[in-house]
Enzyme design. Structure first.
Site, short mmCIF file in Angstrom:
data_model
loop_
_atom_site.label_atom_id
_atom_site.label_comp_id
_atom_site.label_asym_id
_atom_site.label_seq_id
_atom_site.Cartn_x
_atom_site.Cartn_y
_atom_site.Cartn_z
N ASN A 47 -10.96 4.19 1.26
CA ASN A 47 -9.99 4.06 0.18
C ASN A 47 -10.27 5.12 -0.88
O ASN A 47 -11.15 5.97 -0.72
CB ASN A 47 -10.06 2.67 -0.45
CG ASN A 47 -9.14 1.67 0.22
OD1 ASN A 47 -7.96 1.95 0.44
ND2 ASN A 47 -9.66 0.49 0.55
N ASP A 96 -10.25 0.38 -4.74
CA ASP A 96 -9.25 0.53 -3.69
C ASP A 96 -8.57 1.89 -3.83
O ASP A 96 -9.25 2.89 -4.01
CB ASP A 96 -8.26 -0.64 -3.76
CG ASP A 96 -7.63 -0.96 -2.41
OD1 ASP A 96 -7.21 -0.02 -1.71
OD2 ASP A 96 -7.54 -2.16 -2.05
N GLU A 124 0.84 -1.21 0.00
CA GLU A 124 0.00 0.00 0.00
C GLU A 124 0.87 1.25 0.00
O GLU A 124 2.10 1.19 0.06
CB GLU A 124 -0.91 0.02 1.24
CG GLU A 124 -2.34 -0.45 1.00
CD GLU A 124 -3.18 0.55 0.20
OE1 GLU A 124 -2.63 1.57 -0.25
OE2 GLU A 124 -4.37 0.30 0.02
#
Length: 296
Positions: free
Chosen positions: A150, A201, A18
């Site tokens: 997100n 996402d 991430e």
């Protein structure tokens, strides 16, 4: 989109990659593995063969530039300033340190230099997440009751913000004050993906205002227009891409993190590049994420 347009940048598998970031001065990319508490550093020089891996004392979810010498890391108990040369860490401010079992998640710096950062339960418990606005060390909660915040991104002029609760599947937009990154109204639906394959996402914005998102669980990236249409979908060779950011001297490639969280052995076997980090040539010029401003 040709097969040669997607490159496996780094072969190390992330449990949950991430928070990617790009430093144009050194042509270096950074990202984290949240669940393994690792920070990755890799030059985009083709001669580089692997990333440097830095162990962290906490679960970090986002890397943001401050200046040539320092990063801001969003962690499970606060926001930390990291000195790049030494790895020294200092706490800038707590973030939900009083809520055991929560951690930070997706984040992005607004053109004003303020950070939007999401939080969530470590087991994605429904409704435990929030999105905060951080200006210097001043924290303001913007939205609460989310499960997996997100898709945080901003229009080039800073007048519009985007975010999604991946569990809900609705990408939202909200009018912002360009000077501060604070909302001026209530969020509206930008694109409803609640019945679609996979989940929206992380996100990044290009120079034309397209919002590029990773679609977790669906092996692709999507681009949405400022008017709320899905205009491009690009396949990628990982089942669970997590977050893109624009990288490279021309800012025409997306650094895309991925993860294998929740995948059993059969699923990992069926996805040979699971958890690996990609570079994807999307043929557009992106925006460099602004630096976080320590002083306001």
């Amino acid at each position: 989109m040709t097969e040669e347009s997607v490159v496996i940048l780094d072969g190390t598998r992330c449990h949950l990659g991430e928070g990617p970031s790009y430093d144009p001065a050194t042509d270096t990319v950074w990202w984290v593995d949240i669940l393994e508490s690792r920070l990755f550093e890799r030059s985009l020089d083709p001669a580089t063969t692997s990333a440097k891996i830095h162990a962290l004392p906490f679960m970090a979810s986002d890397v943001a530039a401050i200046d040539a010498d320092r990063h801001l890391l969003s962690a499970d108990d606060g926001l930390y300033v990291r000195t790049i040369a030494t790895g020294d860490l200092s706490l800038l401010c707590p973030l939900e340190a009083d809520i055991p079992g929560n951690r930070s998640n997706d984040g992005r710096v607004h053109p004003s230099g303020a950070l939007w950062i999401g939080t969530m339960g470590r087991d994605a418990e429904p409704g435990r997440g929030s999105i905060y606005h951080v200006a210097g060390s001043q924290i303001t909660r913007l939205y609460r009751g989310l499960t997996t915040p997100n898709g945080i991104a901003f229009s080039p002029d800073g007048a519009t913000g985007y975010f999604v609760d991946t569990a809900e599947g609705v990408l939202r937009r909200v009018a912002l004050d360009p000077a501060t990154g604070l909302p001026r109204g209530e969020p509206e639906t930008h694109y409803d993906h609640s019945d679609g394959d996979g989940g929206i996402d992380g996100a990044a914005t290009d120079g034309e205002g397209l919002i590029w998102t990773a679609r977790f669980g669906a092996s692709c990236l999507d681009a949405y227009s400022p008017s709320g249409e899905r205009v491009r979908t690009i396949p990628v060779p990982v089942r669970q891409p997590t977050c893109p950011t624009f990288a490279g001297h021309a800012l025409d490639r997306l650094l895309v993190t991925a993860g294998y969280e929740g995948m059993d052995e059969a699923a990992r076997t069926a996805d040979p590049h699971h958890g690996r980090t990609l570079l994807v040539d999307v043929g557009v010029r992106g925006l460099l994420e602004p630096a976080f401003r320590l002083a306001v």
